[in-house]
Enzyme design. Structure first.
Site, short mmCIF file in Angstrom:
data_model
loop_
_atom_site.label_atom_id
_atom_site.label_comp_id
_atom_site.label_asym_id
_atom_site.label_seq_id
_atom_site.Cartn_x
_atom_site.Cartn_y
_atom_site.Cartn_z
N GLU A 85 -6.93 59.63 -15.22
CA GLU A 85 -5.98 59.12 -14.21
C GLU A 85 -5.07 58.01 -14.71
O GLU A 85 -3.90 57.95 -14.33
CB GLU A 85 -6.76 58.62 -12.97
CG GLU A 85 -7.34 59.72 -12.11
CD GLU A 85 -8.74 60.13 -12.52
OE1 GLU A 85 -9.16 59.83 -13.65
OE2 GLU A 85 -9.42 60.76 -11.69
N GLY B 86 -10.63 64.28 -10.54
CA GLY B 86 -11.42 64.62 -9.36
C GLY B 86 -12.52 65.63 -9.65
O GLY B 86 -13.50 65.71 -8.92
N GLU C 40 -15.35 63.64 -11.01
CA GLU C 40 -15.88 62.90 -9.86
C GLU C 40 -16.70 63.81 -8.94
O GLU C 40 -17.70 63.39 -8.37
CB GLU C 40 -14.72 62.26 -9.08
CG GLU C 40 -14.05 61.14 -9.89
CD GLU C 40 -12.74 60.68 -9.29
OE1 GLU C 40 -11.84 61.52 -9.11
OE2 GLU C 40 -12.60 59.48 -9.00
N ALA D 175 -7.68 66.39 -8.95
CA ALA D 175 -6.96 66.47 -7.69
C ALA D 175 -5.62 67.14 -8.00
O ALA D 175 -5.17 67.12 -9.15
CB ALA D 175 -6.75 65.07 -7.13
#
Ligand code: DAK
Length: 256
Positions: free
Chosen positions: A129, A106, A109, A61
């Site tokens: 993270e 992300g 993911e 992200a």
């Protein structure tokens, strides 16, 4: 930021924001969602490949966008991600992730939303993270434990360590590792093999195999979002993300 082309029955979706290693900001997430909606409504497509432009699959992200978010804004950003990721994951046609490089946070993911993952020898996977003061927020805590064994998922998420493609193959995160220049040919070969089969049978087989995987997934993603939101506005989160964006050294975490 999202390129899409059709090759016969196969769609190829490419995340293309190479200047930021394809990091997912709000605009990219919204575009991804819109593309998935188009793909969902395209009766010609029988398989989808997702990949990244340049040297990364997706480096996570967008940290620069996330850095200053309040808890409420963090929740909203998370919901944008969930909307896009769920649209991809819930496509009826099979989805193959061709992981060409960094798949971090992300990005890992996103790859987890695919039904089949293959990787280039250069690929790197990780959920870093906790080193940024947050938990995975786009489903990593739920999809990774449903994909690899629990202790392996715990190890990846709690240490935040990055693994290479060979290790990803060993733990079952990917099913094949090939030289980078062969990655798309390999992905197309799998996609075409799938596309030659009866479309209704393929879609129904995917649906049947996902029943256990989907069990309680929505509630679990909601739980993840709440736990994730609580990490925002903490000193640790702000310090770690500021250090990344300003390219300075991280200070030791304090738990505040
Ligand atoms: N965000 C924003 N920009 C990024 C980025 C990222 N995740 N990753 C790389 N970039 C940018 C860099 O800032 C740099 O920009 P410029 O300085 O050129 O302007 C450019 O991409 C090239 O990156 P590097 O210069 O760092 O390239 P290197 O080859 O040296 O290093 C790297 C590659 C992948 C090792 C490094 O870029 C890196 O460590 N990137 C960060 C990887 C990371 O920690 N990813 C996880 C992000 S956290 C949420 C839901 C989900 C999430 C969060 C919230 N909610 C529910 C709200 C998920 C969180 C994450 O994914």
């Amino acid at each position: 930021m999202i390129l899409f082309e059709k090759k016969g029955f196969v769609g190829v979706l490419t995340i293309s924001r190479p200047e930021a290693l394809n990091a997912l900001n709000s605009a990219t997430l919204d575009e991804l969602y819109a593309r998935c909606e188009e793909i969902k409504n395209d009766p010609e497509l029988r398989c989808l490949i997702i990949t990244g432009a340049g040297k990364a699959f997706v480096a996570g992200a967008d940290i620069a966008e996330m850095r200053g978010l309040t808890k409420a804004e963090g929740y909203e950003f998370g919901m944008r991600g969930h909307r896009a990721f769920s649209a991809l994951e819930n496509l009826e046609i099979p989805v193959i992730a061709a992981v060409n490089g960094y798949a971090l946070g992300g990005g890992c993911e996103l790859a987890l939303c695919a039904d089949i993952r293959i990787a280039s020898e250069r690929a790197k996977f990780g959920q870093p993270e906790v080193g940024l003061g947050i938990t995975p927020g786009f489903g990593g805590t739920q999809r990774l434990v449903r994909t690899v064994n629990r202790a392996v998922a715990m190890g990846m998420i709690l240490t935040g360590k990055v693994i290479n493609a060979e290790k990803a193959l060993e733990i079952g995160l990917v099913t094949k590792v090939v030289p980078g220049e062969q990655l798309m040919d390999e992905a197309m070969a799998i996609a075409n093999a799938i596309a030659q089969n009866a479309p209704i049978a393929v879609r129904n087989a995917k649906k049947a195999m996902r029943r256990r995987y989907l069990d309680a997934l929505d509630a679990d993603l909601e739980a993840e979002a709440k736990l994730f939101g609580d990490c925002f506005e903490t000193e640790d989160q702000q310090m770690a993300m500021t250090a990344f964006v300003e390219k300075t050294e991280k200070k030791p975490f304090t738990g505040k």
